[in-house]
Design a protein around this motif. Structure first.
Motif, short mmCIF file in Angstrom:
data_model
loop_
_atom_site.label_atom_id
_atom_site.label_comp_id
_atom_site.label_asym_id
_atom_site.label_seq_id
_atom_site.Cartn_x
_atom_site.Cartn_y
_atom_site.Cartn_z
N GLN A 44 58.66 66.41 -1.49
CA GLN A 44 57.85 67.59 -1.24
C GLN A 44 58.71 68.77 -0.86
OE1 GLN A 44 55.12 67.62 2.14
NE2 GLN A 44 53.72 68.98 1.07
N SER A 102 55.71 74.29 1.08
CA SER A 102 54.52 74.94 0.53
C SER A 102 54.17 74.45 -0.87
CB SER A 102 54.69 76.47 0.52
OG SER A 102 54.82 76.94 1.84
N GLN A 103 54.46 73.22 -1.15
CA GLN A 103 54.06 72.60 -2.42
C GLN A 103 53.49 71.22 -2.16
OE1 GLN A 103 56.77 72.69 -5.73
NE2 GLN A 103 57.74 74.59 -5.06
N GLY A 104 52.75 70.71 -3.12
CA GLY A 104 52.26 69.35 -3.01
C GLY A 104 53.36 68.35 -3.31
N PRO A 105 53.21 67.12 -2.84
CA PRO A 105 54.23 66.09 -3.12
C PRO A 105 54.34 65.79 -4.61
CG PRO A 105 52.75 65.40 -1.35
CD PRO A 105 52.15 66.61 -1.98
N PHE A 137 55.64 62.74 -7.27
CA PHE A 137 56.05 61.35 -7.42
C PHE A 137 57.47 61.27 -7.94
CE2 PHE A 137 55.48 56.90 -8.45
CZ PHE A 137 56.25 56.70 -9.59
N ARG A 161 63.78 64.70 6.01
CA ARG A 161 64.08 66.07 5.58
C ARG A 161 65.54 66.12 5.14
NH1 ARG A 161 61.11 70.56 6.40
NH2 ARG A 161 59.74 69.34 7.74
N TYR A 201 59.32 61.20 1.18
CA TYR A 201 58.41 60.26 1.83
C TYR A 201 58.48 58.90 1.16
CZ TYR A 201 56.11 64.35 3.92
OH TYR A 201 55.82 65.50 4.62
N TYR A 221 57.92 59.86 -2.70
CA TYR A 221 57.49 61.20 -3.10
C TYR A 221 58.46 62.23 -2.53
CZ TYR A 221 52.86 59.67 -4.71
OH TYR A 221 51.83 59.09 -5.40
#
Lengths: 110, 114
Positions: free
Chosen positions: A38, A41-44, A46, A105, A87, A36
């Motif tokens: 990300q 300030s956002q959702g992961p 796919f 990161r 991730y 994933y």
């Protein structure tokens, strides 16, 4: 669920290929590997999922060796917009419980 | 891919008040929805799993009376943070999936409790 280990951070420059490796020594026979992305300030989101050998889509490639104890996410020709946390997750196919590790990161520089 | 929305995107509230966050699957029916929490510079932590029409299953250490989850329809789940305190300030993210499919994540809701 198998625990994963990734580098905490990586730096790259625009246009380069980036390879992020994830270790999962205790992967089970029925486990899949999922990556994933990300942004802050956002959702992961796919990116890609695989079980063995190589999987490729329009965004990335996923390389999985025969022993499946590690995997490598390959991002071709990264751009500044690829700066994000990546991730690696390991678990049964589309499992309910997604266990997110620390992630990697990635910082892309111009 | 499938789209999941959250509302509000951010909220500021006073300590002791309750806050409701909505999660909607816009173009598919979500048999299961999930709620995560993410503190700054940390990873996502699963809080609870909810199936439509059933009580949510909470992860160990998550207070079910404080984080009320309702999944009344196949497209909507709500998380209510009751009697919020500053330590509840966090980024709350939901995800949703159809039967045996990939989880799709919402954009997240940032909660700040003063």
């Amino acid at each position: 669920l198998a625990k994963t280990t990734q580098p905490i951070s990586m730096d790259s420059y625009e246009g380069q290929e980036v390879n992020i490796t994830c270790s999962h020594n205790n992967i089970a026979t029925n486990d899949y590997i999922t990556w994933y992305q990300q942004f802050p300030s956002q959702g992961p989101r796919f990116i890609i999922q695989g079980y063995k050998t190589k999987v490729t889509n329009e965004v990335a490639s996923l390389f999985i060796p025969a022993d499946r104890k590690s995997s490598t996410l390959s991002l071709p020709r990264v751009s500044l917009s690829d700066t994000a946390v990546y991730y690696c997750l390991v678990g049964p196919y589309n499992t309910d419980k997604l266990i997110f590790g620390t992630g990697t990161r990635l910082q892309v520089f111009p | 891919g499938a789209v999941v929305s959250q509302h509000p995107s951010w909220v500021i509230c006073k300590s002791g008040t309750s806050v409701k966050i909505e999660c909607r699957s816009l173009d598919f029916q979500a048999t299961t929805m999930f709620w995560y929490r993410q503190f700054p510079k940390q990873s996502l932590m699963l809080m609870a799993t909810s199936n439509e029409g059933s009580k949510a299953t909470y992860e160990q250490g998550v207070e079910k009376d404080k984080f009320l989850i309702n999944h009344a329809s196949l497209t909507l789940s709500t998380l209510t943070v009751t009697s919020a305190h500053p330590e509840d300030s966090s980024f709350y993210i939901c995800s949703a999936r159809a039967m045996q499919e990939t989880q799709y994540f919402g954009p997240g809701t940032r909660l700040l409790v003063l």
